[in-house]
Write an enzyme that holds these catalytic residues in place. Structure first.
Site, PDB file in Angstrom:
ATOM      1  N   GLU A   1      69.986  97.830 -13.067  1.00 64.60           N
ATOM      2  CA  GLU A   1      68.973  96.780 -12.742  1.00 64.60           C
ATOM      3  C   GLU A   1      68.550  96.557 -11.136  1.00 64.60           C
ATOM      4  O   GLU A   1      67.238  96.434 -10.924  1.00 64.60           O
ATOM      5  CB  GLU A   1      69.660  95.441 -13.063  1.00 64.60           C
ATOM      6  CG  GLU A   1      69.947  95.076 -14.680  1.00 64.60           C
ATOM      7  CD  GLU A   1      68.798  95.390 -15.369  1.00 64.60           C
ATOM      8  OE1 GLU A   1      67.475  94.776 -14.961  1.00 64.60           O
ATOM      9  OE2 GLU A   1      68.723  95.357 -16.444  1.00 64.60           O
TER      10      GLU A   1
ATOM     11  N   TYR B   1      66.600  87.087 -12.025  1.00 61.91           N
ATOM     12  CA  TYR B   1      66.504  87.857 -13.108  1.00 61.91           C
ATOM     13  C   TYR B   1      67.688  88.653 -13.386  1.00 61.91           C
ATOM     14  O   TYR B   1      68.149  89.013 -14.329  1.00 61.91           O
ATOM     15  CB  TYR B   1      65.351  88.640 -13.027  1.00 61.91           C
ATOM     16  CG  TYR B   1      65.241  89.972 -13.699  1.00 61.91           C
ATOM     17  CD1 TYR B   1      65.304  89.975 -15.313  1.00 61.91           C
ATOM     18  CD2 TYR B   1      65.674  91.122 -13.221  1.00 61.91           C
ATOM     19  CE1 TYR B   1      65.139  91.163 -15.895  1.00 61.91           C
ATOM     20  CE2 TYR B   1      65.661  92.397 -13.893  1.00 61.91           C
ATOM     21  CZ  TYR B   1      65.549  92.353 -15.395  1.00 61.91           C
ATOM     22  OH  TYR B   1      65.844  93.524 -16.122  1.00 61.91           O
TER      23      TYR B   1
ATOM     24  N   ASP C   1      62.105  89.124 -16.520  1.00 66.26           N
ATOM     25  CA  ASP C   1      61.130  89.694 -15.250  1.00 66.26           C
ATOM     26  C   ASP C   1      59.712  89.669 -15.924  1.00 66.26           C
ATOM     27  O   ASP C   1      59.325  89.120 -16.781  1.00 66.26           O
ATOM     28  CB  ASP C   1      61.783  91.109 -15.450  1.00 66.26           C
ATOM     29  CG  ASP C   1      61.467  92.224 -16.917  1.00 66.26           C
ATOM     30  OD1 ASP C   1      60.982  91.484 -17.721  1.00 66.26           O
ATOM     31  OD2 ASP C   1      61.630  93.445 -16.635  1.00 66.26           O
TER      32      ASP C   1
END
Length: 349
Positions: free
Chosen positions: A36, A119, A137
């Site tokens: 991520e 996020y 996102d």
């Protein structure tokens, strides 16, 4: 329309069409976290080799916490936005001290760690632990805006928060899969810049923007600020097998990174030679290394480079063996064109 209607067709589509990605094959907390962070500002295909190399060198949170910063930056070389990996290491040290080396599953605890925003906390918590939290996102904001035919400004924190709340209310039991399905839809089908593949979309019968023919008008977001343009003259100075490099300061853009010396203006070859000679350089040969451009978030560098052979080392630079530069120094991608020019030079010399 009831947003909950998208859950079943979206999950069915995802189960059949999800891309095979290493962090999906093994969605352990550290791997999800690394993926991520890497995927912020980086395309999936570009991130893949970095992800594999990073895990091979630093396979655990403990290894990340204990890594030398130069090793860390070298692993990240070319990805840019180096504070991402610096913050990862800061967070890893906290995880070692406060959580016994295990990344917490709770959204609020993740959010409190350096470099983990709203996020990322949602993604890690839901994908690695299946906690019932959304992961919103840019892809998700675009998808939901089109499904709802919403003209709300997705750059607004209030709108982001409201969409997150709407998604929270429809989360199925397979939370991680659903969050990834929304992101995957935005990455593969509900594309930006007027290029959505609506005919292939599993929720096109539910999408209000598609029904109204306004999908290319959405989402609405603020226009980006105009970038500041700066001119640079990059000095690729060589003395036998050594190259002049220097390390940037502790703070600011590209902090603590290695770089080739440069001047804060665009100089012709004649101007550059004159200036360097005045400063004590004994130049044997000099030729153009061409022009290059690099775009940061708010700044654009327009660079002119010169390959410069000198008789002896000089100035306050570090004169380093070329092989050492390649193996140990993290050179920002802003200088990638000139890094390649030096590689070619030493290969043929």
């Amino acid at each position: 329309m009831e947003l909950v209607r998208i859950t079943t067709p979206l999950l069915e589509w995802y189960d059949k069409n999800a891309r095979v990605l290493a962090w999906r094959d093994d969605p352990s907390p550290y791997r999800v976290w690394l993926s991520e962070i890497m995927l912020q500002q980086t395309r999936v295909e570009a991130a893949k080799p970095y992800y594999d190399r990073f895990l091979e060198t630093l396979p655990t949170i403990q290894a990340l916490a204990e890594a030398d910063e130069d090793v860390l930056l070298k692993l990240w070389e070319g990805l840019g936005y180096y504070n991402r990996v610096r913050n990862m290491q800061k967070a890893a040290k906290i995880v070692m001290e406060e959580y016994g080396g295990i990344l917490p599953k709770e959204y609020d605890k993740l959010l409190a760690l350096p470099g983990i925003g709203v996020y990322s906390a949602g993604a890690i918590s839901s994908i690695a632990y299946n906690e019932p939290v959304p992961a919103v996102d840019g892809n998700v904001l675009r998808v939901i805006s089109r499904i709802k035919a919403s003209y709300d400004n997705i750059s607004s924190p209030a709108v982001m928060k409201a969409m997150g709340k709407e998604i929270q209310e429809i989360l199925p039991k397979r939370v991680g899969a659903f969050n990834q399905a929304l992101m995957e839809l935005g990455a593969m089908i509900c594309l930006p810049n007027g290029q959505p593949k609506c005919e292939q979309c599993p929720v096109n019968k539910i999408c209000q923007a598609y029904e109204k023919g306004i999908q290319n008008e959405l989402p609405v977001k603020e226009k980006k600020q105009q970038r500041k343009k700066e001119n640079k003259t990059v000095l690729l100075m060589m003395c036998k097998e050594k190259v002049a490099v220097r390390k940037r300061g502790e703070k600011g853009l590209l902090a603590k990174m290695w770089e080739y010396p440069w001047l804060e203006e665009k100089l012709s070859m004649t101007q550059c030679r004159k200036l360097l000679c005045e400063q004590g350089a004994c130049i044997e040969n000099m030729k153009s290394a061409g022009a290059a451009k690099h775009i940061f978030t708010h700044i654009e560098w327009n660079m002119t480079g010169y390959l410069i052979q000198v008789e002896k080392s000089w100035g306050d630079f570090v004169w380093m063996d070329w092989e050492q530069v390649v193996e140990q120094c993290a050179i920002p991608s802003a200088f990638s064109s000139y890094h390649e020019a030096l590689k070619e030079y030493f290969k043929t010399s």
